[in-house]
Design a protein around this motif. Structure first.
Motif, PDB file in Angstrom:
ATOM      1  N   LYS A 226       0.831  -1.194   0.000  1.00 18.78           N
ATOM      2  CA  LYS A 226       0.000   0.000   0.000  1.00 18.78           C
ATOM      3  C   LYS A 226       0.872   1.253   0.000  1.00 18.78           C
ATOM      4  O   LYS A 226       0.601   2.234  -0.727  1.00 18.78           O
ATOM      5  CB  LYS A 226      -0.913  -0.011   1.229  1.00 18.78           C
ATOM      6  CG  LYS A 226      -1.679   1.274   1.499  1.00 18.78           C
ATOM      7  CD  LYS A 226      -2.695   1.591   0.422  1.00 18.78           C
ATOM      8  CE  LYS A 226      -3.539   2.794   0.813  1.00 18.78           C
ATOM      9  NZ  LYS A 226      -4.435   3.237  -0.297  1.00 18.78           N
ATOM     10  N   ALA A 227       1.935   1.240   0.815  1.00 11.48           N
ATOM     11  CA  ALA A 227       2.853   2.382   0.862  1.00 11.48           C
ATOM     12  C   ALA A 227       3.486   2.626  -0.502  1.00 11.48           C
ATOM     13  O   ALA A 227       3.623   3.780  -0.940  1.00 11.48           O
ATOM     14  CB  ALA A 227       3.932   2.146   1.922  1.00 11.48           C
ATOM     15  N   LYS A 228       3.864   1.549  -1.204  1.00 12.56           N
ATOM     16  CA  LYS A 228       4.439   1.698  -2.545  1.00 12.56           C
ATOM     17  C   LYS A 228       3.460   2.395  -3.484  1.00 12.56           C
ATOM     18  O   LYS A 228       3.859   3.233  -4.297  1.00 12.56           O
ATOM     19  CB  LYS A 228       4.828   0.327  -3.110  1.00 12.56           C
ATOM     20  CG  LYS A 228       6.063  -0.283  -2.489  1.00 12.56           C
ATOM     21  CD  LYS A 228       6.358  -1.663  -3.038  1.00 12.56           C
ATOM     22  CE  LYS A 228       6.864  -1.629  -4.460  1.00 12.56           C
ATOM     23  NZ  LYS A 228       7.322  -2.971  -4.914  1.00 12.56           N
ATOM     24  N   SER A 229       2.189   2.067  -3.332  1.00 16.15           N
ATOM     25  CA  SER A 229       1.184   2.668  -4.216  1.00 16.15           C
ATOM     26  C   SER A 229       0.980   4.150  -3.928  1.00 16.15           C
ATOM     27  O   SER A 229       0.425   4.878  -4.769  1.00 16.15           O
ATOM     28  CB  SER A 229      -0.153   1.932  -4.074  1.00 16.15           C
ATOM     29  OG  SER A 229      -0.805   2.253  -2.854  1.00 16.15           O
ATOM     30  N   GLU A 230       1.417   4.604  -2.769  1.00 20.67           N
ATOM     31  CA  GLU A 230       1.268   6.012  -2.384  1.00 20.67           C
ATOM     32  C   GLU A 230       2.479   6.855  -2.776  1.00 20.67           C
ATOM     33  O   GLU A 230       2.461   8.075  -2.608  1.00 20.67           O
ATOM     34  CB  GLU A 230       1.037   6.120  -0.870  1.00 20.67           C
ATOM     35  CG  GLU A 230      -0.264   5.515  -0.378  1.00 20.67           C
ATOM     36  CD  GLU A 230      -1.482   6.345  -0.737  1.00 20.67           C
ATOM     37  OE1 GLU A 230      -1.309   7.514  -1.146  1.00 20.67           O
ATOM     38  OE2 GLU A 230      -2.611   5.830  -0.616  1.00 20.67           O
ATOM     39  N   THR A 231       3.538   6.239  -3.260  1.00 19.58           N
ATOM     40  CA  THR A 231       4.724   7.007  -3.661  1.00 19.58           C
ATOM     41  C   THR A 231       4.445   7.743  -4.975  1.00 19.58           C
ATOM     42  O   THR A 231       3.521   7.409  -5.710  1.00 19.58           O
ATOM     43  CB  THR A 231       5.953   6.099  -3.820  1.00 19.58           C
ATOM     44  OG1 THR A 231       5.693   5.101  -4.818  1.00 19.58           O
ATOM     45  CG2 THR A 231       6.301   5.418  -2.490  1.00 19.58           C
TER      46      THR A 231
END
Length: 283
Positions: A226-231
């Motif tokens: 999920k964090a990767k998708s927010e970059t």
């Protein structure tokens, strides 16, 4: 080589066995936080982070990881060994004279996987921000990851780096806070409370994610993805990862006492029995 979730779950057990053996052998080290972060390291190196072997220090066109709370080196070293950065046999040299596996990670020994010396708390975020900016300048699309203790957030340099990263839109950075609410002197809330950490980080301009099950491997993988998708959205990303210090060993959980204390012979034996593997690959 990609591993299944079941293989990675077995690996978390093996890494915990490594941690106990390493600190027991030299009667020193930090097992509590290491045990609590095992799922994070397994998820990061086993599923989420893009990296290449053999290890190169410059790390171009691959993801980078920086350990800021360097005292949890046992889990870092075990993870690196188990994922092929250096021989598992070398774990036997932890904290011994002339070892590459010092109590806090250093770079002058040339240990593969270690990109910065750490242990002086509060400095790792500044390094990670600098590395992330460097990737932007190079046109490198890969990401930078960093890990921090919750007690470490009592250091002022952390908050300077938080401001700097947001101001400069360092949106290729994913920092994780190991939120176990324990530090060497007791509970974080008693030593110096962090207050509403989510609100503070958000006010500093970061995208903030929370995961309450930081010792559930699949949950940790999911929050990292999920964090990767927010970059790439103009903001750095931070995960507040709730973990339990000493997780997996019943007598180490629920207390800060094992922040920096090694188990004796009897405690080691008890701990290893609690970390059951059908076919243990002990070093």
């Amino acid at each position: 080589m990609s591993k299944s979730i079941e293989e990675l779950k077995s690996l978390t057990i093996q890494i915990r066995r490594d941690i106990l053996r390493m600190v027991h052998a030299v009667n020193s080290g930090h097992p509590g936080g290491s045990l609590g972060c095992t799922e994070y390291f397994t998820a990061l190196y086993g599923k989420v982070m893009e990296y290449r072997l053999p290890f190169t220090m410059e790390g171009k066109n691959e993801d980078l990881f920086f350990l800021s709370n360097g005292h949890i080196s046992p889990v870092f070293y075990s993870t690196l060994a188990r994922f092929g950065f250096f021989p598992v046999e070398e774990l036997k040299t932890f904290r011994k004279l002339d070892s590459r596996l010092q109590g806090h990670p250093t770079t002058h020994e040339g240990l593969p996987g270690v990109r910065v010396a750490s242990g002086s708390l509060g400095q790792g975020l500044s390094v990670a921000v600098g590395a992330a900016l460097g990737k932007k300048l190079d046109g490198d699309k890969n990401l930078v990851y960093s890990l921090h203790g919750d007690g470490e957030l009592q250091e002022g340099q952390i908050w300077e780096a938080l401001m700097f990263a947001a101001h400069n839109k360092v949106d290729n950075l994913i920092s994780t806070i190991d939120y176990n609410n324990r530090q060497i002197d007791g509970d974080v809330d008693d030593v110096l409370s962090l207050g509403d950490l989510h609100a503070k980080l958000e006010a500093f301009g970061w995208t903030v994610l929370n995961e309450k099950n930081g010792n559930d491997l699949e949950a940790v993988i999911a929050i990292l993805e999920k964090a990767k998708s927010e970059t790439g959205n103009g903001k750095p990303v931070v995960i507040i990862l709730n973990t339990e210090m000493g997780f997996g060993i019943d007598y180490m959980m629920g207390t800060h006492a094992w922040h920096g204390k090694a188990p004796n012979d009897e405690q080691l034996e008890l701990g290893i029995k609690q970390l059951y593997l059908e076919a243990p690959a002990d070093y």
